[in-house]
Write a protein that holds these residues in place. Structure first.
Motif, mmCIF file in Angstrom:
data_model
loop_
_atom_site.group_PDB
_atom_site.id
_atom_site.type_symbol
_atom_site.label_atom_id
_atom_site.label_comp_id
_atom_site.label_asym_id
_atom_site.label_seq_id
_atom_site.Cartn_x
_atom_site.Cartn_y
_atom_site.Cartn_z
ATOM 1 N N PRO A 1 0.808 -1.223 0.000
ATOM 2 C CA PRO A 1 0.000 0.000 0.000
ATOM 3 C C PRO A 1 0.844 1.279 0.000
ATOM 4 C CG PRO A 1 -0.872 -1.588 1.576
ATOM 5 C CD PRO A 1 0.446 -2.111 1.124
ATOM 6 N N PHE A 2 2.013 1.244 0.652
ATOM 7 C CA PHE A 2 2.888 2.411 0.648
ATOM 8 C C PHE A 2 3.490 2.645 -0.741
ATOM 9 C CE2 PHE A 2 2.779 1.481 5.178
ATOM 10 C CZ PHE A 2 2.705 2.746 5.742
ATOM 11 N N LEU A 3 3.872 1.579 -1.421
ATOM 12 C CA LEU A 3 4.451 1.716 -2.753
ATOM 13 C C LEU A 3 3.433 2.212 -3.774
ATOM 14 C CD1 LEU A 3 6.623 -1.550 -2.809
ATOM 15 C CD2 LEU A 3 7.380 0.789 -2.364
ATOM 16 N N LEU A 4 2.155 1.893 -3.541
ATOM 17 C CA LEU A 4 1.103 2.352 -4.454
ATOM 18 C C LEU A 4 0.907 3.868 -4.394
ATOM 19 C CD1 LEU A 4 -1.644 -0.407 -4.016
ATOM 20 C CD2 LEU A 4 -0.165 -0.023 -6.000
ATOM 21 N N SER A 5 1.487 4.518 -3.402
ATOM 22 C CA SER A 5 1.348 5.968 -3.264
ATOM 23 C C SER A 5 1.830 6.708 -4.502
ATOM 24 C CB SER A 5 2.128 6.467 -2.047
ATOM 25 O OG SER A 5 1.642 5.904 -0.859
ATOM 26 N N VAL A 6 2.823 6.154 -5.176
ATOM 27 C CA VAL A 6 3.377 6.856 -6.333
ATOM 28 C C VAL A 6 2.351 6.919 -7.474
ATOM 29 C CG1 VAL A 6 4.416 4.825 -7.451
ATOM 30 C CG2 VAL A 6 5.470 7.089 -7.706
ATOM 31 N N VAL A 7 1.471 5.914 -7.558
ATOM 32 C CA VAL A 7 0.412 5.939 -8.580
ATOM 33 C C VAL A 7 -0.607 7.024 -8.257
ATOM 34 C CG1 VAL A 7 -1.423 4.596 -9.679
ATOM 35 C CG2 VAL A 7 0.724 3.477 -9.013
ATOM 36 N N LEU A 8 -1.014 7.089 -6.988
ATOM 37 C CA LEU A 8 -1.958 8.127 -6.576
ATOM 38 C C LEU A 8 -1.354 9.511 -6.764
ATOM 39 C CD1 LEU A 8 -3.359 6.531 -3.289
ATOM 40 C CD2 LEU A 8 -4.446 6.613 -5.537
ATOM 41 N N LEU A 9 -0.069 9.643 -6.535
ATOM 42 C CA LEU A 9 0.600 10.927 -6.718
ATOM 43 C C LEU A 9 0.474 11.411 -8.162
ATOM 44 C CD1 LEU A 9 2.478 13.227 -5.841
ATOM 45 C CD2 LEU A 9 4.420 11.697 -6.289
ATOM 46 N N GLY A 10 0.687 10.533 -9.113
ATOM 47 C CA GLY A 10 0.574 10.913 -10.519
ATOM 48 C C GLY A 10 -0.822 11.389 -10.870
ATOM 49 N N ILE A 11 -1.840 10.680 -10.375
ATOM 50 C CA ILE A 11 -3.231 11.073 -10.645
ATOM 51 C C ILE A 11 -3.533 12.425 -10.016
ATOM 52 C CG2 ILE A 11 -5.652 10.456 -10.259
ATOM 53 C CD1 ILE A 11 -4.749 7.513 -10.222
ATOM 54 N N GLY A 12 -3.122 12.595 -8.771
ATOM 55 C CA GLY A 12 -3.402 13.835 -8.062
ATOM 56 C C GLY A 12 -2.762 15.044 -8.700
ATOM 57 N N LEU A 13 -1.516 14.932 -9.127
ATOM 58 C CA LEU A 13 -0.832 16.058 -9.757
ATOM 59 C C LEU A 13 -1.487 16.421 -11.094
ATOM 60 C CD1 LEU A 13 2.932 15.248 -9.072
ATOM 61 C CD2 LEU A 13 1.520 17.025 -8.010
ATOM 62 N N PHE A 14 -1.956 15.434 -11.828
ATOM 63 C CA PHE A 14 -2.640 15.700 -13.103
ATOM 64 C C PHE A 14 -3.881 16.555 -12.886
ATOM 65 C CE2 PHE A 14 -5.980 14.495 -16.138
ATOM 66 C CZ PHE A 14 -5.368 14.853 -17.334
ATOM 67 N N VAL A 15 -4.671 16.221 -11.866
ATOM 68 C CA VAL A 15 -5.893 16.982 -11.592
ATOM 69 C C VAL A 15 -5.562 18.361 -11.031
ATOM 70 C CG1 VAL A 15 -7.986 17.058 -10.175
ATOM 71 C CG2 VAL A 15 -7.252 14.897 -11.210
ATOM 72 N N ARG A 16 -4.612 18.423 -10.145
ATOM 73 C CA ARG A 16 -4.295 19.690 -9.460
ATOM 74 C C ARG A 16 -3.743 20.743 -10.416
ATOM 75 N NH1 ARG A 16 -2.590 19.329 -3.433
ATOM 76 N NH2 ARG A 16 -4.866 19.292 -3.360
ATOM 77 N N MET A 17 -3.023 20.332 -11.445
ATOM 78 C CA MET A 17 -2.427 21.290 -12.372
ATOM 79 C C MET A 17 -3.472 22.022 -13.210
ATOM 80 S SD MET A 17 0.787 21.306 -11.748
ATOM 81 C CE MET A 17 1.420 22.190 -13.164
ATOM 82 N N LYS A 18 -4.702 21.514 -13.255
ATOM 83 C CA LYS A 18 -5.748 22.139 -14.054
ATOM 84 C C LYS A 18 -6.511 23.241 -13.307
ATOM 85 C CE LYS A 18 -6.708 18.166 -17.045
ATOM 86 N NZ LYS A 18 -6.379 18.879 -18.301
ATOM 87 N N VAL A 19 -6.213 23.415 -12.029
ATOM 88 C CA VAL A 19 -6.928 24.410 -11.224
ATOM 89 C C VAL A 19 -6.177 25.734 -11.253
ATOM 90 C CG1 VAL A 19 -7.888 24.936 -8.950
ATOM 91 C CG2 VAL A 19 -7.719 22.565 -9.728
ATOM 92 N N GLU A 20 -6.911 26.833 -11.449
ATOM 93 C CA GLU A 20 -6.302 28.153 -11.432
ATOM 94 C C GLU A 20 -6.146 28.664 -10.007
ATOM 95 O OE1 GLU A 20 -8.703 30.708 -13.787
ATOM 96 O OE2 GLU A 20 -8.351 29.608 -15.666
ATOM 97 N N GLU A 21 -5.297 29.670 -9.837
ATOM 98 C CA GLU A 21 -5.139 30.324 -8.548
ATOM 99 C C GLU A 21 -6.478 30.936 -8.124
ATOM 100 O OE1 GLU A 21 -4.202 30.838 -5.365
ATOM 101 O OE2 GLU A 21 -2.228 30.582 -6.271
ATOM 102 N N THR A 22 -6.710 31.059 -6.812
ATOM 103 C CA THR A 22 -8.009 31.541 -6.341
ATOM 104 C C THR A 22 -8.209 33.012 -6.685
ATOM 105 O OG1 THR A 22 -7.322 32.329 -4.146
ATOM 106 C CG2 THR A 22 -7.771 29.973 -4.372
ATOM 107 N N PRO A 23 -9.442 33.408 -7.008
ATOM 108 C CA PRO A 23 -9.714 34.807 -7.330
ATOM 109 C C PRO A 23 -9.469 35.743 -6.156
ATOM 110 C CG PRO A 23 -11.768 33.548 -7.155
ATOM 111 C CD PRO A 23 -10.654 32.562 -7.151
ATOM 112 N N VAL A 24 -9.700 35.264 -4.950
ATOM 113 C CA VAL A 24 -9.480 36.114 -3.777
ATOM 114 C C VAL A 24 -8.005 36.468 -3.645
ATOM 115 C CG1 VAL A 24 -9.578 36.179 -1.248
ATOM 116 C CG2 VAL A 24 -11.486 35.236 -2.538
#
Length: 438
Positions: free
Chosen positions: A187-210
């Protein structure tokens, strides 16, 4: 439409990022209760080994305020998004490396030393993640801030579901002996797979308007919080402390105690998985209720109920009702205390120091989650569990006092900081100079 799209992306990114961060962070928590005392502290007496295992678990929580200050500082100066990419990367790498650590039998004291070091990195990462993830949702929202911000908190029990399911599934597939030998690493080694998915989604979000709309940056956010908002910071810590003590009692200490009381490890992990899944619903529902009724009434009700429930918790576990104990505690009562904290903390501080203030308040309160299992394990070794409900009730009383002392925040504006208490909760869009639509 652009604002709505970005809100959806921000909420999705915050939720997924929180799931990944807490999968890694709470995977360690579960492993510390059922594996690490045998793998990294095998030379110690079983009870002492459990206490030592919980001690390394606590180091992650001790490092979280440092992460909150560090990433909060740069998040207030440079933006929320940049810090969130960095925190997620740190967590994924640290968890992957835990999966590669040698055991005590192989390298002696270097094994627990490496475990502690990587746990500290995990703590720094999650300490910086929470504040930024909450603000990404809260500062993109134009209404129902409690609901949208709560998806970050809802990611925690969802991460617990995944981490517990990963450990449970691995143990079932490979068997007890193989699980302790090497299976726990998967389960610890699988973290690297989740990391790739998370970074892909996070890069599509813009900085907050506030953040973009802020005319002037605060050069020293931490100084601003400590100098101008010390009372608010202390009350914020007091409001959240019992929620964290209750959280780790239900998700970490009860695991170890339940096995000692005669429950099978598998039945406890199954109960924890069910209660964690239901907690996602509870957190979102009670946070949505806080938009209508206010943050304070919901948190107060949860603290009072948790204080009473503590006296029923161990009798339920002793008599084999582990599912009822965890579902009531983690999925129904605890979300009342925990869910509204995401919006509440973001509403307590001004834009220039919001990341720092919210992170520091939340992570200092989070020390309760790291220290409670260690404290309760020592109390149990000296006097059994009879005193633990009284300790939990005392923390809940502190939350009641601090919540009453705070003013209601649900109608504050995150843009008109000087007139926040007269605000409507509507958030700004960035100036046209930044290319955003009004």
């Amino acid at each position: 439409m652009a604002t709505t799209t970005q809100l959806r992306r921000a909420v999705s990114s915050s939720f997924l990022g929180s799931v990944i961060e807490y999968y890694d962070f709470l995977l360690y928590a579960t492993a510390s209760a059922v594996v690490f005392n045998k793998v990294f502290f095998s030379s110690l007496d079983p009870l002492v080994g459990t206490i030592a295992s919980f001690g390394t678990f606590a180091t992650g929580y001790l490092a979280r305020p440092l992460g909150g200050v560090l990433f909060g500082h740069y998040g207030d100066l440079l933006g929320r998004k940049k810090m969130l990419v960095l925190t997620m990367s740190l967590m994924g790498v640290a968890s992957f490396l835990i999966g590669l650590l040698p055991t005590y039998g192989q390298v002696g004291w270097l094994a627990p030393a490496g475990l502690i070091l990587l746990r500290v990195v995990q703590g720094i990462s999650v300490g910086g993640e929470w504040g930024g993830a909450v603000l990404m949702s809260a500062e993109h929202a134009t209404s129902r801030r409690g609901l949208w911000a709560s998806f970050t908190n809802a990611g925690a029990p969802c991460g617990m579901v995944l981490s517990t399911a990963a450990l449970t599934g691995t143990a079932a597939l490979v068997g007890e002996r193989a699980f302790l030998d090497w299976g726990w690493r998967v389960p610890f080694l699988l973290s690297v797979v989740l990391l790739g998915i998370g970074l892909f989604v996070r890069m599509k979000v813009e900085e907050t308007p506030v953040f973009q709309a802020q005319a002037k940056r605060t050069s020293a956010p931490l100084v601003d919080v400590l100098r101008n908002h010390p009372r608010t910071l202390l009350l914020a810590v007091g409001v959240g402390l019992s929620a964290f003590v209750a959280q780790s009692t239900l998700t970490t200490f009860v695991l170890a105690y339940g096995v000692q009381a005669g429950n099978s490890r598998q039945s406890i992990l199954n109960a924890l998985t069910l209660s964690s899944a239901l907690a996602v619903i509870g957190i979102i529902a009670w946070s949505g209720a806080s938009d209508r009724f206010g943050r304070r009434p919901v948190v107060l009700a949860g603290a009072v109920l948790m204080a009473a429930f503590g006296f029923a918790l161990f009798p339920l576990v002793d008599n084999g009702f582990i599912v009822i104990a965890l579902v009531l505690g983690q999925a129904v009562i605890h979300p009342m205390m925990y869910g509204p904290l995401a919006a509440l903390y973001s509403e307590l501080f001004s834009t220039g120091s919001r990341y720092t203030g919210a992170s520091l308040g939340y992570q200092l309160a989070g020390l309760g989650a790291g220290l409670a299992p260690l404290l309760f394990a020592q109390v149990q070794s000296l006097a059994g569990t009879a005193a633990i409900p009284f300790i939990l009730a005392a923390f809940c009383l502190l939350t009641v006092v601090c919540t009453v002392a705070l003013q209601e925040t649900s109608r504050t504006s995150l843009t008109g900081d000087r007139n926040a208490e007269r605000g409507t909760g509507q958030l700004a869009t960035p100036p046209r100079a930044h290319g955003a639509e009004a």
